[in-house]
Scaffold this active site. Sequence first.
Site, short mmCIF file in Angstrom:
data_model
loop_
_atom_site.label_atom_id
_atom_site.label_comp_id
_atom_site.label_asym_id
_atom_site.label_seq_id
_atom_site.Cartn_x
_atom_site.Cartn_y
_atom_site.Cartn_z
N LYS A 51 0.86 -1.18 0.00
CA LYS A 51 0.00 0.00 0.00
C LYS A 51 0.90 1.23 0.00
O LYS A 51 2.00 1.22 0.57
CB LYS A 51 -0.89 -0.02 1.26
CG LYS A 51 -1.74 1.24 1.47
CD LYS A 51 -2.83 1.40 0.43
CE LYS A 51 -3.61 2.71 0.64
NZ LYS A 51 -4.56 2.97 -0.46
N SER A 52 0.43 2.30 -0.62
CA SER A 52 1.21 3.54 -0.59
C SER A 52 1.39 3.98 0.86
O SER A 52 0.41 4.04 1.61
CB SER A 52 0.50 4.64 -1.37
OG SER A 52 0.39 4.29 -2.72
N LEU A 79 -5.96 6.74 1.73
CA LEU A 79 -4.57 6.41 2.07
C LEU A 79 -4.42 5.74 3.45
O LEU A 79 -3.50 6.06 4.21
CB LEU A 79 -3.74 7.70 1.99
CG LEU A 79 -2.30 7.77 1.50
CD1 LEU A 79 -1.95 6.72 0.47
CD2 LEU A 79 -2.00 9.15 0.99
N CYS A 134 -3.00 9.78 -6.07
CA CYS A 134 -4.12 9.46 -5.17
C CYS A 134 -5.21 10.53 -5.33
O CYS A 134 -4.95 11.71 -5.13
CB CYS A 134 -3.67 9.41 -3.71
SG CYS A 134 -5.12 9.14 -2.65
N ILE A 196 -2.81 2.74 -15.19
CA ILE A 196 -3.21 3.98 -14.56
C ILE A 196 -3.70 3.74 -13.13
O ILE A 196 -4.08 2.61 -12.78
CB ILE A 196 -4.37 4.68 -15.35
CG1 ILE A 196 -5.57 3.70 -15.45
CG2 ILE A 196 -3.89 5.14 -16.70
CD1 ILE A 196 -6.82 4.30 -16.08
N ASN A 197 -3.72 4.80 -12.34
CA ASN A 197 -4.44 4.77 -11.07
C ASN A 197 -5.94 4.82 -11.38
O ASN A 197 -6.33 4.87 -12.56
CB ASN A 197 -4.00 5.97 -10.22
CG ASN A 197 -4.13 5.70 -8.72
OD1 ASN A 197 -5.09 5.05 -8.27
ND2 ASN A 197 -3.19 6.20 -7.94
O1 RRO Z 1 -6.12 5.24 -0.62
C1 RRO Z 1 -6.80 5.68 -1.57
O2 RRO Z 1 -7.86 6.31 -1.42
C2 RRO Z 1 -6.35 5.51 -2.96
C3 RRO Z 1 -5.06 5.74 -3.37
BR1 RRO Z 1 -3.67 6.17 -2.21
C4 RRO Z 1 -4.74 5.66 -4.75
O3 RRO Z 1 -3.61 5.91 -5.20
N1 RRO Z 1 -5.74 5.35 -5.60
C5 RRO Z 1 -7.00 5.09 -5.20
O4 RRO Z 1 -7.87 4.80 -6.02
N2 RRO Z 1 -7.29 5.18 -3.86
#
Ligand code: RRO
Length: 315
Positions: A51-52, A79, A134, A196-197
């Site tokens: 996870k980021s 996040l 994000c 892509i995100n």
């Molecule tokens: O945690 C999120 O809401 C989230 C992140 Br960091 C992201 O990069 N992409 C996404 O769809 N949700």
Amino acid sequence: MDNFPNSIDLSTTIAGVYFPTCLMNASGARCVTQQDLHRLGESHAGAIVTKSMTPQERSGNPEPRYVSFPGGSINSMGLPNLGYHAYTELIPDLRVYNKPIVASIAGLKPSDFLEAVTAVNDAKPDLMEINLSCPNIPGKPQIGYDLHASEDLLLKIRDRAIPPIGVKLPPYFDPVHHEAMADMLTRVGVAFISAINSVGNGLVLDAETETVVIKPKGGFGGIGGRIIKPVALANVRAFYKLVGEHIQIIGTGGVETGQDVFEHLLCGASAVQLGTVLVNEHVEAFERLERELMDWLRKKGYSSVAECRGKLKEL
Ligand code: RRO
């Protein structure tokens, strides 16, 4: 010539790092906790993507914050993560699975990214994926839509990161934006692009109850899953044509079947990440997709992922 090879090589190499298969989780999908990460290790996933992570642990946005619907998903997780200290301690234990570990790095401000990168270097992940996209932090726009802010940040990260770095990009919808981003990423010298995100700030309703389906940001959230596949494929293809000779592409978006993986590879992806399908189907999705991808490659006469990469024909 054998058009129907029996052994199909699903492995891939990104920035010189060997991946036993080209399928891995997208950051965010079943990769937050220690248990999630070990499950990915035990599964057929070709890598473990975290996870980021941010400097502090975050519980994320209020629930409900993820809903799947026919055709896709909407999320506004916000996040949620254990904080980089925890991941730095977890990463060495994940080595037992003998697959690459990709640390995804995020932040609410540039210094967050730099702090995380510096700390995570010590855990020696194989790659770092810098999340510029994000869509779900109220008041914080996606960095990837600001070319200059992205370049400033990436130049500083490049000078600190020990492993090769890549970027997780938001979708772009105009060739001018693909070109500007590709030029900038070439100047910086990133090793890979994950595209892509989720498609940011979509809105999903329940018409029966006349309400939005997720709580944060008035119901706005990132859209993933099957309905974003054309946008994902277009971004993979656009970047592959612009910079595919020197920057590798990891395709993400809309993958539900082996055919979808094959399509990402044809567009130029060197590997493919699973988001919504992994959330919905758990890690068992990897084995199914591996089988289905093998069937597609065999049917089309390819003996490896490398062989079909970028082979999309134009009319
Ligand atoms: O945690 C999120 O809401 C989230 C992140 Br960091 C992201 O990069 N992409 C996404 O769809 N949700």
